[in-house]
Design an enzyme around this catalytic site. Sequence first.
Site, PDB file in Angstrom:
ATOM      1  N   SER A 198       0.684  -3.153   6.019  1.00  0.00           N
ATOM      2  CA  SER A 198       1.311  -3.793   4.873  1.00  0.00           C
ATOM      3  C   SER A 198       1.217  -5.312   4.868  1.00  0.00           C
ATOM      4  O   SER A 198       0.135  -5.873   4.877  1.00  0.00           O
ATOM      5  CB  SER A 198       2.760  -3.331   4.802  1.00  0.00           C
ATOM      6  OG  SER A 198       3.333  -3.757   3.615  1.00  0.00           O
ATOM      7  N   HIS A 199       2.376  -5.968   4.940  1.00  0.00           N
ATOM      8  CA  HIS A 199       2.423  -7.424   4.813  1.00  0.00           C
ATOM      9  C   HIS A 199       2.144  -8.126   6.145  1.00  0.00           C
ATOM     10  O   HIS A 199       2.098  -9.350   6.186  1.00  0.00           O
ATOM     11  CB  HIS A 199       3.805  -7.832   4.313  1.00  0.00           C
ATOM     12  CG  HIS A 199       4.899  -7.290   5.178  1.00  0.00           C
ATOM     13  ND1 HIS A 199       5.220  -5.954   5.194  1.00  0.00           N
ATOM     14  CD2 HIS A 199       5.690  -7.876   6.093  1.00  0.00           C
ATOM     15  CE1 HIS A 199       6.185  -5.744   6.064  1.00  0.00           C
ATOM     16  NE2 HIS A 199       6.491  -6.903   6.639  1.00  0.00           N
ATOM     17  N   LYS A 201       0.177   5.762   8.777  1.00  0.00           N
ATOM     18  CA  LYS A 201       1.318   6.615   8.443  1.00  0.00           C
ATOM     19  C   LYS A 201       0.836   7.865   7.730  1.00  0.00           C
ATOM     20  O   LYS A 201      -0.259   7.890   7.148  1.00  0.00           O
ATOM     21  CB  LYS A 201       2.343   5.877   7.612  1.00  0.00           C
ATOM     22  CG  LYS A 201       1.957   5.658   6.203  1.00  0.00           C
ATOM     23  CD  LYS A 201       3.105   5.055   5.424  1.00  0.00           C
ATOM     24  CE  LYS A 201       2.579   4.591   4.088  1.00  0.00           C
ATOM     25  NZ  LYS A 201       3.565   4.053   3.217  1.00  0.00           N
ATOM     26  N   ASP A 245       1.180  -7.469  -1.851  1.00  0.00           N
ATOM     27  CA  ASP A 245       1.028  -7.587  -0.395  1.00  0.00           C
ATOM     28  C   ASP A 245      -0.246  -6.914   0.120  1.00  0.00           C
ATOM     29  O   ASP A 245      -1.089  -6.459  -0.659  1.00  0.00           O
ATOM     30  CB  ASP A 245       2.260  -7.022   0.330  1.00  0.00           C
ATOM     31  CG  ASP A 245       2.344  -5.511   0.238  1.00  0.00           C
ATOM     32  OD1 ASP A 245       1.818  -4.945  -0.726  1.00  0.00           O
ATOM     33  OD2 ASP A 245       2.937  -4.885   1.149  1.00  0.00           O
ATOM     34  N   ASP A 288      -1.056  -4.031   1.344  1.00  0.00           N
ATOM     35  CA  ASP A 288      -1.430  -2.683   0.910  1.00  0.00           C
ATOM     36  C   ASP A 288      -1.037  -2.381  -0.533  1.00  0.00           C
ATOM     37  O   ASP A 288      -1.137  -1.234  -0.976  1.00  0.00           O
ATOM     38  CB  ASP A 288      -0.836  -1.632   1.855  1.00  0.00           C
ATOM     39  CG  ASP A 288       0.690  -1.640   1.859  1.00  0.00           C
ATOM     40  OD1 ASP A 288       1.274  -2.719   1.658  1.00  0.00           O
ATOM     41  OD2 ASP A 288       1.296  -0.582   2.071  1.00  0.00           O
ATOM     42  N   ARG A 340       4.011  -4.008  -2.622  1.00  0.00           N
ATOM     43  CA  ARG A 340       5.060  -4.991  -2.918  1.00  0.00           C
ATOM     44  C   ARG A 340       4.684  -5.858  -4.110  1.00  0.00           C
ATOM     45  O   ARG A 340       3.508  -5.983  -4.441  1.00  0.00           O
ATOM     46  CB  ARG A 340       5.269  -5.917  -1.710  1.00  0.00           C
ATOM     47  CG  ARG A 340       5.763  -5.199  -0.489  1.00  0.00           C
ATOM     48  CD  ARG A 340       6.134  -6.183   0.594  1.00  0.00           C
ATOM     49  NE  ARG A 340       6.660  -5.438   1.725  1.00  0.00           N
ATOM     50  CZ  ARG A 340       7.440  -5.955   2.662  1.00  0.00           C
ATOM     51  NH1 ARG A 340       7.784  -7.223   2.609  1.00  0.00           N
ATOM     52  NH2 ARG A 340       7.888  -5.210   3.642  1.00  0.00           N
ATOM     53  N   GLU A 368      15.136  -4.881  -1.655  1.00  0.00           N
ATOM     54  CA  GLU A 368      15.150  -6.352  -1.701  1.00  0.00           C
ATOM     55  C   GLU A 368      13.867  -6.960  -1.160  1.00  0.00           C
ATOM     56  O   GLU A 368      13.555  -8.116  -1.422  1.00  0.00           O
ATOM     57  CB  GLU A 368      16.351  -6.906  -0.939  1.00  0.00           C
ATOM     58  CG  GLU A 368      16.547  -6.402   0.503  1.00  0.00           C
ATOM     59  CD  GLU A 368      15.441  -6.724   1.474  1.00  0.00           C
ATOM     60  OE1 GLU A 368      14.965  -7.868   1.445  1.00  0.00           O
ATOM     61  OE2 GLU A 368      15.060  -5.837   2.250  1.00  0.00           O
ATOM     62  N   SER A 369      13.123  -6.165  -0.380  1.00  0.00           N
ATOM     63  CA  SER A 369      11.929  -6.664   0.296  1.00  0.00           C
ATOM     64  C   SER A 369      10.714  -6.637  -0.630  1.00  0.00           C
ATOM     65  O   SER A 369       9.628  -6.305  -0.210  1.00  0.00           O
ATOM     66  CB  SER A 369      11.669  -5.819   1.536  1.00  0.00           C
ATOM     67  OG  SER A 369      11.582  -4.436   1.176  1.00  0.00           O
ATOM     68  N   LYS A 413       6.437   2.639  -3.241  1.00  0.00           N
ATOM     69  CA  LYS A 413       6.677   1.493  -4.102  1.00  0.00           C
ATOM     70  C   LYS A 413       5.326   1.021  -4.626  1.00  0.00           C
ATOM     71  O   LYS A 413       4.294   1.332  -4.042  1.00  0.00           O
ATOM     72  CB  LYS A 413       7.436   0.398  -3.379  1.00  0.00           C
ATOM     73  CG  LYS A 413       6.857  -0.108  -2.071  1.00  0.00           C
ATOM     74  CD  LYS A 413       7.856  -1.076  -1.432  1.00  0.00           C
ATOM     75  CE  LYS A 413       7.299  -1.729  -0.174  1.00  0.00           C
ATOM     76  NZ  LYS A 413       7.570  -0.938   1.023  1.00  0.00           N
TER      77      LYS A 413
HETATM   78  C1  VG1 Z   1      10.384  -3.697   5.820  1.00  0.00           C
HETATM   79  C2  VG1 Z   1      11.304  -3.859   4.624  1.00  0.00           C
HETATM   80  C3  VG1 Z   1      11.557  -2.503   3.985  1.00  0.00           C
HETATM   81  C4  VG1 Z   1      10.220  -1.866   3.606  1.00  0.00           C
HETATM   82  C5  VG1 Z   1       9.322  -1.795   4.820  1.00  0.00           C
HETATM   83  C6  VG1 Z   1       7.940  -1.285   4.484  1.00  0.00           C
HETATM   84  O1  VG1 Z   1      10.997  -2.874   6.785  1.00  0.00           O
HETATM   85  O2  VG1 Z   1      12.512  -4.464   5.001  1.00  0.00           O
HETATM   86  O3  VG1 Z   1      12.391  -2.675   2.872  1.00  0.00           O
HETATM   87  O4  VG1 Z   1      10.408  -0.573   3.083  1.00  0.00           O
HETATM   88  O5  VG1 Z   1       9.171  -3.096   5.395  1.00  0.00           O
HETATM   89  O6  VG1 Z   1       7.338  -2.075   3.513  1.00  0.00           O
HETATM   90  P1  VG1 Z   1      11.767  -3.467   8.066  1.00  0.00           P
HETATM   91  O7  VG1 Z   1      12.184  -2.269   8.857  1.00  0.00           O
HETATM   92  O8  VG1 Z   1      10.796  -4.368   8.773  1.00  0.00           O
HETATM   93  O9  VG1 Z   1      12.908  -4.261   7.530  1.00  0.00           O
HETATM   94  V1  VG1 Z   1       5.689  -2.360   3.572  1.00  0.00           V
HETATM   95  O10 VG1 Z   1       5.259  -3.111   2.118  1.00  0.00           O
HETATM   96  O11 VG1 Z   1       5.642  -3.107   5.052  1.00  0.00           O
HETATM   97  O12 VG1 Z   1       5.005  -0.845   3.705  1.00  0.00           O
HETATM   98 CO    CO Z   2       3.352  -2.971   1.794  1.00  0.00          CO
END
Ligand code: VG1
Ligand code: CO
Length: 544
Positions: free
Chosen positions: A113-114, A126, A278, A280, A283, A365-366, A377
Amino acid sequence: MQTKTYNTTPYDDQKPGTSGLRKKVKVFQQPRYLENFVQSIFNSLDDFQGKTLVLGGDGRYFNRQAIQIIIKMAAANGFGELIIGQGGLLSTPAASNIIRKYQAFGGIVLSASHNPGGPDEDFGIKYNVSNGGPAPEKFTDALYLNTKTISSYQIAEIDDVDLDSVGELSIDHLKIRIIDSVADYAELMAKIFDFELIKQSIAAGLINLRFDAMHAITGPYAKHILEDVLGAETGSVFNAVPLEDFGGGHPDPNMAHAHELTKIMFADNAPTFGAASDGDGDRNMIMGANIFVTPSDSLAIMAANARSIPAYAKGISGVARSMPTSQAVDRVAAALNLPCYETPTGWKFFGNLLDADKITLCGEESFGSGSNHVREKDGLWAVLFWLNLIARKRQPVADIVHEHWQKYGRDIYCRHDYEAVDLDIANDIVDHLRRQLSRLPGKSWGDYIVKYADEFSYTDPVDNSVSANQGIRIGFSNGSRIVFRLSGTGTVGATLRIYIEKYERDITQLDQDSGQALAELVEIAELLCEVKKRTGRTEPDVIT
Ligand code: VG1
Ligand code: CO
């Protein structure tokens, strides 16, 4: 097809986090590391022989090698068909759509992801189930157990597959389809939104947009949909070519990391609409000329205006937000008399609610929001939602946000992240918070009187499964909240997240600077958790 069975021994660190297994590339490159995890996924599944598996990733470093290994393992384990995005690329929401559209058994999504990418950065994997969503905890728990006992894995002795040409090939019982990564997703978006209206608004100059793909997966999706289909000027989508290391950046769509876009949107003569996505593609960050919309507000505004969008014109069944997400959407739900659910962090908790049609929209919120169109998402979906809304309302982003605050009040919000904290210190901080909980109710600092203090536990209303220890909540009698939790996606030490929120109903005070408005709560948070004192740090690594 010849298949071979290799003996292996378990790794003890393959516990999936908030969104799959995320580790440094170097960890994944250890002998048998990826193979162990993939075989453990297959060992956790029943009755998949001859069925379809979707495969794709965000294109980061190691994506291609991993896909070739997974193809050979899926072949040896007996899948009947593999659907793979061209070049091994699929955004997370596109993968979710492909699983649903082609009624696949499941999918493997390769993404961190990010998190940054490259040989010294992060990789992730995953498993998504047949509804297109991340596997529920019941599955990831079983998977983790399998990683601890694995003794062999199977691999087919076939050549690497050409991932770059769209087409089909068959190897014995196995069919492999390389598909256009963008086409099915673009078709889905056209069914949800009023593309004709958005197109007219762009052509008429009502919408003038910039989209920062942050050198990540949404580049090709956004170029096609926003520029080719909707007619945004060429170059409106920038940083549009996915790179294995995201250009050395951190593909996280917030004002801290998407500085190029932020600069454009806060300049004189800023475009009317700005957005970013982001690594992937799940976001989104939404901006207007000189305004940033918090993801929590964005979710609330979408819920309040859902009927303006063709796919939701008949109304929505309910909404959900993750626990640390601000309560803005709760106020909309209350006003519209809709059910509103509070779930733990991570998209996997929305799946059951969406499948049971208890909710239509949900968000975190993320910088994540989505709907029942997929089970992840969806960054570009949120961008198109806003474009459709602006086109319908014929109002600038700032006016839409201000009108919303006037009606519902404003949940002033921010999140402070302390990254790469020593694990022992982080665990001590959480223990220290836990020990205070029973004594906190009634305690006050100035106007802030603690109403409740607890550790969040969630009982899924559909299958009654319980997820405990999902973060610490401190609620105040004036509606403010402080939430603490440890990240489940980081790859170095621990990341402590502190979520701070204050509700402002006074319409003369809606335009406050959020930093100032939240300063007192930030101080209270430090008194409670002592992160600065215990780590010697003076400020958070990232504020969003
Ligand atoms: C973070 C965010 C969460 C989100 C997750 C995956 O997790 O806070 O809201 O669902 O990333 O998003 P954590 O456990 O680091 O707070 V992504 O776009 O990384 O797949
Ligand atoms: Co992501």
